[in-house]
Structures are given as C-alpha cells and as structure tokens.
Design an enzyme around this catalytic site. Structure first.
Site, PDB file in Angstrom:
ATOM      1  N   ASP A 171       0.826  -1.225   0.025  1.00  0.00           N
ATOM      2  CA  ASP A 171      -0.120   0.130  -0.050  1.00  0.00           C
ATOM      3  C   ASP A 171       0.716   1.063  -0.150  1.00  0.00           C
ATOM      4  O   ASP A 171       0.677   2.165  -0.402  1.00  0.00           O
ATOM      5  CB  ASP A 171      -0.802   0.070   1.228  1.00  0.00           C
ATOM      6  CG  ASP A 171      -2.109   1.157   1.084  1.00  0.00           C
ATOM      7  OD1 ASP A 171      -2.482   1.315   0.142  1.00  0.00           O
ATOM      8  OD2 ASP A 171      -2.396   1.619   2.150  1.00  0.00           O
ATOM      9  N   ARG A 215     -11.017  10.057 -11.905  1.00  0.00           N
ATOM     10  CA  ARG A 215     -10.463   9.924 -10.347  1.00  0.00           C
ATOM     11  C   ARG A 215      -9.629   8.859 -10.132  1.00  0.00           C
ATOM     12  O   ARG A 215      -8.996   8.863  -9.260  1.00  0.00           O
ATOM     13  CB  ARG A 215     -11.577  10.337  -9.524  1.00  0.00           C
ATOM     14  CG  ARG A 215     -12.004  11.803  -9.547  1.00  0.00           C
ATOM     15  CD  ARG A 215     -13.327  11.659  -8.417  1.00  0.00           C
ATOM     16  NE  ARG A 215     -12.809  11.510  -7.067  1.00  0.00           N
ATOM     17  CZ  ARG A 215     -13.411  10.978  -6.166  1.00  0.00           C
ATOM     18  NH1 ARG A 215     -14.677  10.078  -6.298  1.00  0.00           N
ATOM     19  NH2 ARG A 215     -12.945  10.748  -4.910  1.00  0.00           N
ATOM     20  N   LYS A 216      -9.764   7.684 -10.935  1.00  0.00           N
ATOM     21  CA  LYS A 216      -9.371   6.515 -10.648  1.00  0.00           C
ATOM     22  C   LYS A 216      -7.790   6.303 -11.191  1.00  0.00           C
ATOM     23  O   LYS A 216      -7.705   6.656 -12.380  1.00  0.00           O
ATOM     24  CB  LYS A 216     -10.129   5.383 -11.109  1.00  0.00           C
ATOM     25  CG  LYS A 216     -11.657   5.479 -10.660  1.00  0.00           C
ATOM     26  CD  LYS A 216     -12.473   4.412 -11.121  1.00  0.00           C
ATOM     27  CE  LYS A 216     -13.734   4.137 -10.583  1.00  0.00           C
ATOM     28  NZ  LYS A 216     -14.736   3.149 -11.302  1.00  0.00           N
TER      29      LYS A 216
END
Length: 251
Positions: A171, A215-216
C-alpha cells in the site's frame, strides 16, 4: 456576519479547551503544546528542526539492502562539482517522520497532535526491528521501486513476515506512485501471496501505473527477491483522487 464568526471562534476555542482538559486527565495520551526549542545554525534561530529522514542507510541494513539502495540512488539527481544539477532517471522519496497536516476540526486540532503523529511504517524506532525501506520513483515511466528489509517485530507465521505487514508495504509503494499527480486514498487492494518472506530478508517491490480513468488510478505491484528470481507477492490497487478540503471538513 461578525456575529456568526464570533460563534465559530467561540466553538473552536471551547473545543481546544476541552481537548487540553482531556489531555490533562489522560496524560498517557497527552502531547506537548509548547513550541520546540529553537535550533541555532550559523547565527540563525530556527523555530523547528528539519524532520528526520528514516529512509537513509543505517547500521541495521543488510549488504543486499545497501547495494540496492546505492544502485537506485546512483541514478537519481546529482549536483556536480560546478554546482550544476544533473538530472537522473529516478528520484528518492524521503522517509520523513511526517507530522499531521490535516485533521477533522481543522488546523487547531492538528497543531495539538502533530508532535506525536507518525507514519504507520515508522512506528518502531529500533533500527532493523520493523520496516526498513527506501522508495524511488520514475515519473516519466510512472514507476516506483521500494527496497524493503522487514524485521523481527513483523512476524506472522514462525520466522516469516506477517501478511498484514506485507500489505502495508504494498500500500505504501503503490500509494506513493499514485499520489504523484495529487492526493489519493486507497479504494481497493487485491493481494495474492505466492511465497513467504523470511524475517530480516530484503525484498524489492516494483509498481507501475496501469491506467487512469478520471479520479481512478490503477496500479500493479510485484514483490520479489533482490535478484528477481523468486516471486513473493503480486497485487493490484485502485486509488481515488481526493479533495484535501474534504478531509479537513470531515465529509
């Protein structure tokens, strides 16, 4: 309008007062509200010291970790003897003990707790015991490489790294890459664990932006041994761009 501003100011003042009172009753969670002592350098007084960069080499790093660090750091921007800047292919991302810049309630609350805020990957101060890492990004190729050494306090299966710790590292690397174009938050993280990682070993995480849609931002990542011959983990991640004001207002 002045009356409305007065109510807002009074509300903020009351919130800060209540927070201070709570800290006094719960000293284990309290933080210092005093300004750090000024540092003197060459006759100048500095109100705040520069944050410590945790991604620089330390004695706990293994030879493999240091070798990989030197490899990528050697391809970063450098300053020549003549004072000119020579652009490199990669840029190293400092691993600062980041202070909290935004919090629900605004700047007043963040000032109260920022002295204790730390990145999750830096919550263990003992060198070599937790997360040791260095991050390098290549903006042109939309890539990020993370060099990680995972210590004994991250154990899951006996002698091996906890899956949650591996997810944290993925992450971090993919998020670092996705955030190059602005603030983002993780929307989805899909991980396939292929082979366990021994405690104290060094791994390389390579991530790349696959595509962007509004936005992705879609990012993929592979975790391998330093020589690339062993695949430990594969992952895909989806990040959504966000408006910082939404975090401040708690929306």
């Amino acid at each position: 309008m002045a009356r409305g501003f007065g109510r807002v100011f009074s509300g903020v003042k009351r919130l800060v007062t209540l927070s201070v009172m709570w800290s006094m009753k719960h000293p284990i969670y309290s933080v210092s509200l005093r300004r750090p002592p000024a540092r003197s350098m060459a006759g100048f007084s500095l109100p705040f010291s520069k944050p410590h960069d945790f991604s620089l080499p330390n004695p706990a790093w293994s030879p493999e970790m240091l070798q990989l660090y030197n490899h990528y750091n050697g391809m970063c921007d450098v300053e020549t003897e003549g004072g000119e800047k020579k652009e490199g292919k990669w840029v190293r991302i400092p691993g600062y003990n980041r202070i909290l810049k935004y919090a629900t309630g605004g700047v007043y609350i963040s000032k109260m707790i920022q002295s204790k805020a730390r990145l999750f990957t830096r919550n263990i101060r003992e060198p070599g015991a937790g997360f040791e890492y260095a991050l390098f990004v290549n903006r042109k190729e939309q890539k990020c490489v993370g060099i990680w050494q995972l210590g004994h306090l991250l154990e899951g299966p006996p002698g091996h790294v906890h899956g949650g710790a591996i997810a944290t590292t993925i992450d971090t690397v993919t998020g670092c890459l996705a955030s190059l174009s602005g603030a983002v938050m993780t929307a989805n993280l899909n991980i396939n664990y292929r082979s366990p990682i021994q405690l104290g070993s060094t791994v390389v995480m390579e991530s790349v932006v696959d595509k962007k849609e509004g936005r992705k931002t879609f990012v993929s990542c592979k975790v391998t041994s330093p020589d690339g011959t062993k695949l430990h983990t594969e992952a895909t991640a989806l990040f959504l761009s966000i408006d910082i004001s939404q975090l401040i207002l708690g929306r």
